[in-house]
Design an enzyme around this catalytic site. Sequence first.
Site, PDB file in Angstrom:
ATOM      1  N   HIS A  36       1.020  -1.232  -0.310  1.00  0.00           N
ATOM      2  CA  HIS A  36       0.010  -0.216   0.025  1.00  0.00           C
ATOM      3  C   HIS A  36       1.141   1.020  -0.078  1.00  0.00           C
ATOM      4  CE1 HIS A  36      -3.914  -2.123   1.706  1.00  0.00           C
ATOM      5  NE2 HIS A  36      -3.281  -2.250  -0.068  1.00  0.00           N
TER       6      HIS A  36
ATOM      7  N   LYS B 151      -3.442  -8.382  -7.653  1.00  0.00           N
ATOM      8  CA  LYS B 151      -3.689  -9.693  -8.415  1.00  0.00           C
ATOM      9  C   LYS B 151      -5.162  -9.840  -7.506  1.00  0.00           C
ATOM     10  CE  LYS B 151      -2.478 -10.604 -12.885  1.00  0.00           C
ATOM     11  NZ  LYS B 151      -1.891  -9.501 -13.497  1.00  0.00           N
TER      12      LYS B 151
ATOM     13  N   SER C  94      -3.984   1.066 -18.715  1.00  0.00           N
ATOM     14  CA  SER C  94      -4.657   1.411 -17.843  1.00  0.00           C
ATOM     15  C   SER C  94      -5.339   2.178 -16.779  1.00  0.00           C
ATOM     16  CB  SER C  94      -5.071   0.144 -16.848  1.00  0.00           C
ATOM     17  OG  SER C  94      -5.423  -1.190 -17.581  1.00  0.00           O
TER      18      SER C  94
END
Length: 530
Positions: free
Chosen positions: A118, A160, A422
């Site tokens: 994070h 993922k 993306s």
Amino acid sequence: MQQAIYRSVSRYGIHTPRISAAAAATCQSSLFDHQQRMFSMNTSGKKPLTSSDPHGEGKDFLNASRKYFEKAAAVLGLSSDVVENLSHPRVVFKFAFPFRDDNGDFHTIHGYRAQHTHHKLPCKGGIRMDESVDLQETIALSMLMTWKCAVLDVPYAGAKGGIRVNPRKLSLAEKERIIRAYTAELCSFQAIGPAIDVPAPDMGTGAQEMAWIRDTYQLLRRDDINAAGVVTGKPVEVGGIDGRTEATGLGVYYGIKHLFDRIDEFPHLELTKGLNKNNTVVIQGFGNVGYHSAKYFSQDATVIGIIEYDGYVYDENGLDIEKLKQHRDSTGSICDFAGAKTVRVKDIKGPEQDPLGIKCDVLIPAAKEMVINKRNMQYIQCKVLGEAANGPLSFEADEYLSNKGVVVVPDLYLNAGGVCVSYFEWLKAINHVRWGRMTRRLDGKRGEAIVRAFADGGLPISDHTIQLITQGASEVDFAHSALADAMCESLDGIIDKALQYQIDLRTAAMTAAVSKVAKVMQLSGNVFAQ
């Protein structure tokens, strides 16, 4: 059983009246008998959605991923606490949910989502549907996404997801129900969102599945004005970006093409500078990434082989990629393509006949992980190996081929085109405006004024140049141009570091990525470690 039933009803606030112990026992026995009857009825003739339950088959992939990281950490001299922190995922979601197929049979579907770090938010990573998906594989892929984002300077942390099911066994309606159930599970844990974790397509999923995820999230989170940014790789009609579909395969092409612009810096390969028709290419996989890689490579080089799960096709003079795609779309297989040699999997007798060993200049594994390993690594005959898939080489195979002189262009760089575009799609979603909408006509008008000035000065300009000057950039122009810039700039840095320190490209890319992540973590600190 009684406890599980109570949990399932109480979560919806449903309260049942008290009954006697004897009555409860009778009810429980009847329920058990009913379930046993249903099980015996449904197991015979029930279509298999997976070949087995999860059993840790992704462990080798996870171990290889950690070895690559530890090798880079040793080069950088990272402290043991940083190494320990980055060796494990920050968050892992593992869940199972019931699913009824079109025949009325029940199945248990295993789902996963791993968030590696994070250090930046949101997290980013695809969702794959495959019968070999498991927890270890998902964690390994989330680690790879962290390095991939860092090496291209895309401001995400790695994540993922995976669903353990064979998508080829599902009808469209069945796939939709599973995708929506998976999304609802992640929403219930507050595990996805445009500021939390943004999934994307991966093996076995595509634009349609991303549209279902977006729709399900928006249904559950109508208060989120940026809800369209919950996922990327969507169809353009529901907030996707023009250019995302081909982004990963196009990025692979840009990366290898730019490598050949600097190939004279690797004289042991004995390849001429610049990608050309004399360069032969073999590609494993003919899905989204494999097809688009082949499509773009065939413009400059000669694609002589395409390998799929059921066999491969070969033509030393070059395959017609568009006709091969038409053949595959109409027949469901690349085999028996007219004008090319076909070899089916059943006719491949051993690793020495593995089509990955076809002699070529460039080999592009664009399918699954760990396809080149101790079993077949000695038969690889390429000079450049571009990892379009995630982790197609085992750690041992990577060491062996690198020592042999093969230039391995690593996955954390080469297949990062998808996450790069993306990122542009995510920016489009949170800005609520498509790329080029505010500038295209203005740029075109300025171009027309420049052309008139040249004409007034008597300077001749070709029609092609006029078109380039007067046509403002569209969304796909922005996407392709920015992708090319990111791929070329990143590769220059990787090659420079590799040549400077006499290390392979993977170690150079890993050290660059790991150092960026470690620096952010150092500057941010850890509130829980004081």
